[in-house]
Design a protein around this motif. Structure first.
Motif, mmCIF file in Angstrom:
data_model
loop_
_atom_site.group_PDB
_atom_site.id
_atom_site.type_symbol
_atom_site.label_atom_id
_atom_site.label_comp_id
_atom_site.label_asym_id
_atom_site.label_seq_id
_atom_site.Cartn_x
_atom_site.Cartn_y
_atom_site.Cartn_z
ATOM 1 N N ALA A 1 0.842 -1.200 0.000
ATOM 2 C CA ALA A 1 0.000 0.000 0.000
ATOM 3 C C ALA A 1 0.871 1.241 0.000
ATOM 4 O O ALA A 1 0.633 2.191 -0.762
ATOM 5 C CB ALA A 1 -0.908 -0.012 1.228
ATOM 6 N N HIS A 2 1.915 1.186 0.862
ATOM 7 C CA HIS A 2 2.836 2.311 0.915
ATOM 8 C C HIS A 2 3.520 2.481 -0.438
ATOM 9 O O HIS A 2 3.645 3.595 -0.963
ATOM 10 C CB HIS A 2 3.869 2.091 2.011
ATOM 11 N N ARG B 1 -1.021 12.186 -8.314
ATOM 12 C CA ARG B 1 -2.136 13.100 -8.030
ATOM 13 C C ARG B 1 -1.644 14.541 -7.975
ATOM 14 O O ARG B 1 -2.251 15.465 -8.538
ATOM 15 C CB ARG B 1 -2.801 12.705 -6.720
ATOM 16 N N SER B 2 -0.486 14.717 -7.271
ATOM 17 C CA SER B 2 0.065 16.062 -7.146
ATOM 18 C C SER B 2 0.349 16.668 -8.529
ATOM 19 O O SER B 2 -0.059 17.784 -8.838
ATOM 20 C CB SER B 2 1.351 15.985 -6.317
ATOM 21 N N ILE C 1 7.245 12.942 -13.903
ATOM 22 C CA ILE C 1 6.926 12.441 -12.560
ATOM 23 C C ILE C 1 5.781 11.439 -12.637
ATOM 24 O O ILE C 1 5.837 10.342 -12.047
ATOM 25 C CB ILE C 1 6.570 13.606 -11.605
ATOM 26 N N LYS D 1 6.695 2.965 -11.376
ATOM 27 C CA LYS D 1 6.984 2.429 -10.044
ATOM 28 C C LYS D 1 5.794 1.640 -9.519
ATOM 29 O O LYS D 1 5.941 0.514 -9.008
ATOM 30 C CB LYS D 1 7.321 3.583 -9.078
ATOM 31 N N THR E 1 7.049 8.241 -14.288
ATOM 32 C CA THR E 1 7.935 7.501 -13.383
ATOM 33 C C THR E 1 7.135 6.846 -12.262
ATOM 34 O O THR E 1 7.338 5.665 -11.920
ATOM 35 C CB THR E 1 8.981 8.450 -12.776
ATOM 36 N N ALA E 2 6.226 7.642 -11.698
ATOM 37 C CA ALA E 2 5.413 7.106 -10.614
ATOM 38 C C ALA E 2 4.561 5.945 -11.101
ATOM 39 O O ALA E 2 4.422 4.925 -10.408
ATOM 40 C CB ALA E 2 4.531 8.218 -10.039
ATOM 41 N N ASN F 1 0.977 3.973 -2.629
ATOM 42 C CA ASN F 1 0.507 5.308 -2.258
ATOM 43 C C ASN F 1 1.519 6.384 -2.629
ATOM 44 O O ASN F 1 1.140 7.503 -2.967
ATOM 45 C CB ASN F 1 0.225 5.357 -0.753
ATOM 46 N N THR F 2 2.795 6.037 -2.511
ATOM 47 C CA THR F 2 3.814 7.019 -2.849
ATOM 48 C C THR F 2 3.703 7.459 -4.327
ATOM 49 O O THR F 2 3.565 8.661 -4.583
ATOM 50 C CB THR F 2 5.205 6.444 -2.528
ATOM 51 N N PRO F 3 3.768 6.526 -5.289
ATOM 52 C CA PRO F 3 3.603 7.017 -6.670
ATOM 53 C C PRO F 3 2.232 7.635 -6.919
ATOM 54 O O PRO F 3 2.136 8.623 -7.657
ATOM 55 C CB PRO F 3 3.792 5.751 -7.512
ATOM 56 N N LEU F 4 1.228 7.130 -6.222
ATOM 57 C CA LEU F 4 -0.100 7.706 -6.415
ATOM 58 C C LEU F 4 -0.125 9.158 -5.953
ATOM 59 O O LEU F 4 -0.740 10.026 -6.601
ATOM 60 C CB LEU F 4 -1.158 6.896 -5.663
ATOM 61 N N GLY F 5 0.538 9.402 -4.813
ATOM 62 C CA GLY F 5 0.612 10.777 -4.309
ATOM 63 C C GLY F 5 1.268 11.685 -5.342
ATOM 64 O O GLY F 5 0.808 12.798 -5.612
ATOM 65 N N ALA F 6 2.398 11.178 -5.881
ATOM 66 C CA ALA F 6 3.127 11.983 -6.863
ATOM 67 C C ALA F 6 2.261 12.237 -8.105
ATOM 68 O O ALA F 6 2.221 13.355 -8.635
ATOM 69 C CB ALA F 6 4.426 11.257 -7.238
#
Lengths: 795, 138
Positions: free
Chosen positions: A487-488, A498-499, A614, A621, A617-618, A491-496
């Motif tokens: 999940a982590h 979304r941002s 980004i 990942k 790449t995300a 979530n990290t690439p998802l955060g990137a």
């Protein structure tokens, strides 16, 4: 003077020795003298008594002999009867007897008795007449009664009695045994008498007997006056043993020895009959005391069996004399002993006093008083001794003075040693106590170890049985954790994404028409600059994730600020975003022309490109994560192998994933073998990533990471080495087990090395490791496919 | 007026760069924006900023990072810069971890990945407002 001093003191010893040596002979002398005295006194007393006995016996014998001689003279007178005319013969003879009685007042009676016809008188004629026996013989007796002399006939029928027949037979003078005679038939006139008889012999022919009757009371008178020593007395015995004189009148007439056994009495009587002089020891009849009796014979003329004088002396009389002598001796001896003792006492004291002074001096000297001196006195030897003592004390004082200093030091040293010894003893005791405590604690610990060992073994056994059951559920738990990690990871690439997507949305929605009008407003020169910057921004967007130009940006901002540009920080940031560090002059020219908006817009476009990168790449990942998850869940699946170059893969991985490590980690590569292997690229990559991640985490992202390959026989060895602290000995056998992890919560699943091993084994390879502090190496051995270079298609 | 800086820390470059872009878009030239890929690098940057006389007002940090973890890192920063505000960004949605972080006051705010732009910006705005009110009180 107490006994101990008497024993131990010189004075006492002298007194004792000298006194004993004087007293013992003295006592011996007294003892011997006493015994001798007893003997002498006894002998003297007894011989005195005996002598007295003899003396009195002689006296009494003499007295009786005097009577006898009177009888003899009477008998001689009677013998001359032939000178008297026959007719008056009887009358004259009777007158002669009367005259004899008259002259001897002590005798009771005088008499003569004749053979019949002895004086020429015809018995027939005179038979039946006065003064005639029944046989007709002349028989005359004059006796004394009431002071008168009376004429009577002899015998009253006892003619030819002992008084006649015995002298006639013996033809000798005879003393008749005592007898009682009652004069004129009166019983109360009874008199103990004896008769002295003398035969009348004419021309050798017996004619008759003349005699006296004597009252033995005269004998009593004779002996009663006799005193022997204090309580001794004398008595008389007749030849037949009859007691004829004794101080106790009632005993007269008794026979001697009536209180003795008959045999002894008889023996004594026999001794008497034999005329012996002898002694008898027996209890006295009068007072019952032991007495000695001396038997002394009384010889009266030729009268045959002797009478005896018995001198009785009590032993007490004899011993009293001896006792008195002994008492005298002892008294005198004691006085003499006292005198001797006193003499010795003073002599010893005069000797011991100077010695005692010397002893006192020596004691004082011994106690440390070296100044002590004694005054010489007493005998010359003692004086010399005292002088020597004083000289010795003098020398000793000098000597002690010399040694006093060193002695002082010695005693101080001694005290120190004592102190040291004491503290040593204390230390020793403490040490012993500690040893005891430690031993006790060790014993306790040992016991508890044994106990816990037992429980540990039990627990281990339980654990083993439980482990199998636990593994299944643990797998699920780990899967849960794995899901959290995934999940982590997602979530990290998802955060990137979304941002960046938000950014893109904002930018595109606001910038679209503005951008077109902006471009339209540009001059040809400005447009060229804008396009140049925009192209640059797009080109640099592909690598911006791997490079950091922070320092350049800061330096540029500083310069912009110096140049007086507005918002130098933002401007420098925009230059960085575009990647236009080399175009500083052109930027400066734009600003100075007032066209900073060209830079802003180009930077915005570059940012859009960056956001796109980004997002891509995300997305990659996230896709990789999902793919890894799929790989993991399908790890048992066998796909068709392909040729893979581990060195090339590792290089790519370094580029893609490990740019971040550059801050703290030095990477050294030494790829001596470039061979390919047959296998699954992604899976093998998972191995390398796992090993590299483990290495980095083990050294906490600081230190040296070494990556090496080499050829070993037909195999290629791929090694990953870190400079971390090493794998503890205790867990080395566990690290390939599933779910084993040393990492913190969130850092690892515990499946990494398990998966690595599974993948390597899938490729028929092996994985091993060696570890020591500062250097831990994991090495994978895979069968080599040779150095074939193939086209890479992983883009 | 002293320059103020916001620092973003995450081991993923895409995260810090994305957040930096959001901040730039939102606050434009108001602040200096810095990024770091791990705690060590972040501390170095903080030192440099301090040396340059730049005031650090906010740190946005990932929680799960290699080496020093986010919470340790933030605690360390708080010790050297007591007034700085912090936001922890984490991909872990474990409720107990979030509870613990709030309870232990290791950070002023927590933002979960994947975050929304509005959410993150309003969090930052709120913290900046707090900071302003705090500094005005002083």
């Amino acid at each position: 003077m107490s006994r101990p001093r008497f024993r131990s003191g010189l004075f006492g010893k002298m007194l004792l020795m000298v006194g004993l040596s004087a007293l013992i002979p003295l006592i011996a002398v007294i003892a011997i003298a006493t015994v001798d005295a007893y003997r002498i006194v006894s002998r003297e007393s007894l011989s005195y008594a005996e002598e007295q006995g003899r003396h009195f016996a002689d006296l009494i014998g003499e007295e009786l002999t005097v009577r006898l001689s009177a009888v003899r003279s009477m008998a001689a007178m009677e013998e001359s009867y032939r000178d008297i005319p026959a007719s008056v013969r009887r009358t004259v003879l009777s007158a002669q007897v009367r005259a004899i009685l008259e002259r001897n007042p002590d005798i009771l009676a005088a008499w003569s008795q004749w053979e019949p016809g002895a004086i020429g008188d015809d018995p027939a004629t005179y038979r039946g007449s006065l003064l005639t026996t029944s046989r007709g013989a002349f028989n005359v007796l004059w006796y004394r009664m009431g002071g008168k002399l009376l004429l009577g006939a002899i015998g009253i029928g006892d003619e030819n009695g002992d008084f006649f027949t015995i002298p006639k037979r013996r033809m000798a003078e005879t003393l008749i045994a005592p007898y009682y005679y009652s004069y004129e038939g009166k019983v109360n006139n009874r008199v103990l008498e004896t008769t002295i008889c003398v035969p009348i012999i004419v021309d050798g022919a017996f004619k008759g007997v003349a005699g006296f009757d004597i009252a033995l009371a005269s004998s009593q008178r004779l002996v009663s006056g006799i005193k022997l020593l204090q309580h001794g007395y004398a008595g008389m015995l007749a030849n037949n043993g009859m007691r004829i004189a004794h101080p106790v009148p009632s005993l007269i007439g008794g026979v001697y020895g009536e209180d003795l056994p008959p045999a002894r009495q008889k023996a004594i009587l026999a001794d008497m009959a034999a005329g012996k002089t002898f002694v008898v020891d027996k209890k006295d009849l009068v007072d019952g005391k032991m007495s000695r009796q001396f038997f002394a014979p009384l010889h009266v003329g030729d009268t045959g069996d002797p009478w005896y004088l018995v001198a009785t002396v009590p032993f007490s009389d004899i011993t009293t004399a001896a006792d008195r002598l002994v008492l005298t001796l002892v008294t005198m001896g004691t006085i003499a002993a006292l005198i001797v003792f006193m003499a010795i006492f003073f002599a010893a004291r005069s000797l011991s006093r100077p010695i005692r002074d010397l002893m006192g001096g020596a004691a004082l000297l011994a106690s440390g008083d070296l100044s002590v001196r004694v005054t010489p006195s007493g005998p010359v030897e003692i004086v010399r001794l005292a002088d020597s003592f004083n000289a010795m004390a003098e020398k000793l004082a000098a000597l002690v003075g010399q040694y006093e200093v060193s002695n002082q030091a010695l005693s101080e040293r001694n005290a120190e040693l004592k102190t040291a010894q004491d503290s040593l003893g204390i230390l020793n005791a403490e040490l012993e106590q500690k040893v005891r405590d430690r031993t006790f604690a060790l014993t306790e610990a040992n016991a508890s170890l044994v106990r816990s060992n037992g429980s540990l073994e039990t627990a281990l056994e339980n654990l083993r049985t439980a482990q199998d059951q636990v593994v299944a559920s643990e797998k699920m738990a780990v899967l849960g954790q794995l899901m959290a990690n995934i999940a982590h990871e997602l979530n990290t690439p998802l955060g990137a994404i979304r941002s960046s997507a938000t950014y893109l949305a904002q930018t595109s929605s606001g910038n679209g028409p503005e951008l077109f009008s902006f471009i339209a407003s540009l001059s040809a020169e400005d447009l060229a600059a804008f396009l140049s910057l925009t192209r640059l921004g797009r080109e640099n967007a592909s690598s911006f994730l791997e490079t950091d130009h922070r320092r350049e940006r800061r330096a540029l901002a500083s310069r912009f600020r110096s140049a007086g540009y507005a918002d130098p920080e933002m401007l420098a940031d925009e230059v960085e975003t575009i990647g236009a560090f080399g175009l500083e002059d052109e930027i400066g020219a734009l600003i100075s022309r007032g066209r900073a908006d060209i830079i802003h817009t180009a930077a915005n476009l570059a940012a859009v490109s960056r956001a796109e990168v980004i997002i891509l790449t995300a997305a990659d990942k996230a896709a990789r994560t999902v793919s890894a998850l799929v790989d993991y869940s399908r790890s048992e699946e066998v796909e068709k192998p392909q040729l893979v170059e581990p060195v090339a893969e590792i290089r790519t991985l370094l580029v893609l994933y490990y740019n971040r490590i550059k801050t703290g980690v030095t990477v050294e590569t030494r790829f001596d073998c470039m061979d390919a292997v047959w296998g699954h690229r992604e899976r093998l990559n998972q191995v390398w990533v796992n090993l590299i991640n483990n290495a980095l985490q083990a050294m906490e992202y600081r230190g040296k990471l070494e990556l090496e390959t080499r050829r070993v026989g037909d195999r290629i060895a791929i090694s990953v080495t870190d400079s971390g602290p090493g794998i503890p000995e205790a867990i080395r056998s566990s690290i390939f087990k599933p779910f084993f992890t040393t990492k913190k919560q969130g850092e690892g699943t515990g499946l990494g090395l398990d998966i690595c091993r599974k993948i390597v084994e899938l490729h028929e390879g092996t994985i091993e490791f060696e570890s020591r502090p500062g250097r831990t190496t994991f090495t994978v051995f895979l069968r080599t496919a040779g150095p074939i270079t193939i086209a890479r298609d992983h883009d | 007026m002293t320059e103020q800086a916001i620092l973003c820390v995450d081991d993923e470059a895409i995260i810090v760069l994305a957040i930096k872009q959001e901040l730039k878009t939102h606050f434009r030239e108001r602040f200096i924006y810095e990024t770091a890929l791990n705690a060590e690098e972040a501390l170095t940057i903080i030192d440099e900023l301090t040396a340059d006389g730049v005031s650090l007002i906010l740190v946005i940090s990932d929680w799960l990072m290699p080496g020093m973890k986010g919470d340790e890192f933030l605690s360390s920063v708080k010790r050297s810069h007591p007034t700085v505000k912090t936001i922890l960004v984490t991909g872990h949605s474990s409720p107990e971890i979030l509870e613990r972080m709030k309870r232990d006051k290791v950070t002023n705010s927590v933002v979960l990945k994947p975050w929304k732009n509005v959410e993150l910006m309003s969090t930052v705005e709120n913290l900046l407002a707090d900071l302003e009110s705090e500094s005005s009180r002083h």
